[in-house]
Scaffold this motif. Sequence first.
Motif, PDB file in Angstrom:
ATOM      1  N   LEU A  50      -1.699 -11.036  -0.340  1.00 35.51           N
ATOM      2  CA  LEU A  50      -0.416 -11.406   0.233  1.00 35.51           C
ATOM      3  C   LEU A  50       0.652 -11.361  -0.846  1.00 35.51           C
ATOM      4  O   LEU A  50       0.378 -11.634  -2.015  1.00 35.51           O
ATOM      5  N   ASP A  51       1.884 -11.044  -0.436  1.00 32.02           N
ATOM      6  CA  ASP A  51       2.983 -11.059  -1.402  1.00 32.02           C
ATOM      7  C   ASP A  51       3.538 -12.482  -1.542  1.00 32.02           C
ATOM      8  O   ASP A  51       3.010 -13.422  -0.927  1.00 32.02           O
ATOM      9  N   GLU A  52       4.592 -12.636  -2.316  1.00 31.01           N
ATOM     10  CA  GLU A  52       5.168 -13.947  -2.593  1.00 31.01           C
ATOM     11  C   GLU A  52       5.637 -14.646  -1.319  1.00 31.01           C
ATOM     12  O   GLU A  52       5.637 -15.879  -1.236  1.00 31.01           O
ATOM     13  N   ALA A  57       0.281  -7.596   1.736  1.00 34.88           N
ATOM     14  CA  ALA A  57       0.592  -6.584   0.722  1.00 34.88           C
ATOM     15  C   ALA A  57      -0.497  -5.524   0.660  1.00 34.88           C
ATOM     16  O   ALA A  57      -0.260  -4.398   0.246  1.00 34.88           O
ATOM     17  N   GLY A  58      -1.700  -5.886   1.067  1.00 33.39           N
ATOM     18  CA  GLY A  58      -2.815  -4.946   1.059  1.00 33.39           C
ATOM     19  C   GLY A  58      -4.069  -5.624   1.550  1.00 33.39           C
ATOM     20  O   GLY A  58      -4.121  -6.844   1.691  1.00 33.39           O
ATOM     21  N   VAL A  76      -2.821  -0.433   0.788  1.00 36.78           N
ATOM     22  CA  VAL A  76      -1.841  -1.185   0.017  1.00 36.78           C
ATOM     23  C   VAL A  76      -0.458  -0.752   0.480  1.00 36.78           C
ATOM     24  O   VAL A  76      -0.168   0.445   0.562  1.00 36.78           O
ATOM     25  N   ASP A  77       0.394  -1.722   0.784  1.00 36.84           N
ATOM     26  CA  ASP A  77       1.767  -1.442   1.191  1.00 36.84           C
ATOM     27  C   ASP A  77       2.464  -0.639   0.100  1.00 36.84           C
ATOM     28  O   ASP A  77       2.256  -0.877  -1.088  1.00 36.84           O
ATOM     29  N   ARG A  79       5.302  -0.690  -1.193  1.00 42.31           N
ATOM     30  CA  ARG A  79       6.064  -1.471  -2.183  1.00 42.31           C
ATOM     31  C   ARG A  79       5.180  -2.053  -3.285  1.00 42.31           C
ATOM     32  O   ARG A  79       5.677  -2.447  -4.332  1.00 42.31           O
ATOM     33  N   HIS A  80       3.885  -2.102  -3.055  1.00 37.93           N
ATOM     34  CA  HIS A  80       2.972  -2.727  -4.012  1.00 37.93           C
ATOM     35  C   HIS A  80       2.026  -1.729  -4.684  1.00 37.93           C
ATOM     36  O   HIS A  80       1.161  -2.127  -5.459  1.00 37.93           O
ATOM     37  N   ARG A  81       2.198  -0.453  -4.391  1.00 40.27           N
ATOM     38  CA  ARG A  81       1.313   0.559  -4.976  1.00 40.27           C
ATOM     39  C   ARG A  81       1.646   0.794  -6.445  1.00 40.27           C
ATOM     40  O   ARG A  81       2.773   0.570  -6.878  1.00 40.27           O
ATOM     41  N   LEU A  85      -3.169  -3.241  -7.390  1.00 37.12           N
ATOM     42  CA  LEU A  85      -3.605  -4.056  -6.265  1.00 37.12           C
ATOM     43  C   LEU A  85      -4.817  -3.445  -5.564  1.00 37.12           C
ATOM     44  O   LEU A  85      -5.788  -4.140  -5.254  1.00 37.12           O
TER      45      LEU A  85
END
Length: 147
Positions: A50-52, A57-58, A76-77, A79-81, A85
């Motif tokens: 999970l993101d903040e 997020a993935g 993985v989303d 934005r987070h690649r 992750l």
Amino acid sequence: MFRLEAEVDRNRRDLLRSRLRESDAAASPVLRSLLGTPGGRETPLHVWALDEAGALAGGLVGHTWTTWLHVAHLWVDARHRGRGLGSGLLTEAERVAGEERGCRRARLETWDFQAPRFYRRHGYEVVCVIEDYPPGITEYTLTKRLA
């Protein structure tokens, strides 16, 4: 008489799966000994990131069966690649499968435009290549011996 159904009939699907396992167990002493044990049942193994803000997020969706981890989905989303992750999700799934569930091997399928190089960097080896599945795409099956 045949009957074609496009919708999932869970009861019929489960009955078919049960009867297939019975037939397989009758034909194979190895499967017969495994199917009656806790490791002989597919056990889900999911790892989430999970993101903040708490958004997805993935994640990795798979299961363990006998001494194998089967990774069905790893995503993985965008934005987070590129931040490790995906590697973290895969490493955690392999750790749980190996240390907590006694798995010795892992397997997965991926398409040529997805992540075959990613998995090779993580020690996976290509054991099967199916060209044109679906048309214009190559599917790879990869395996890895877990530590």
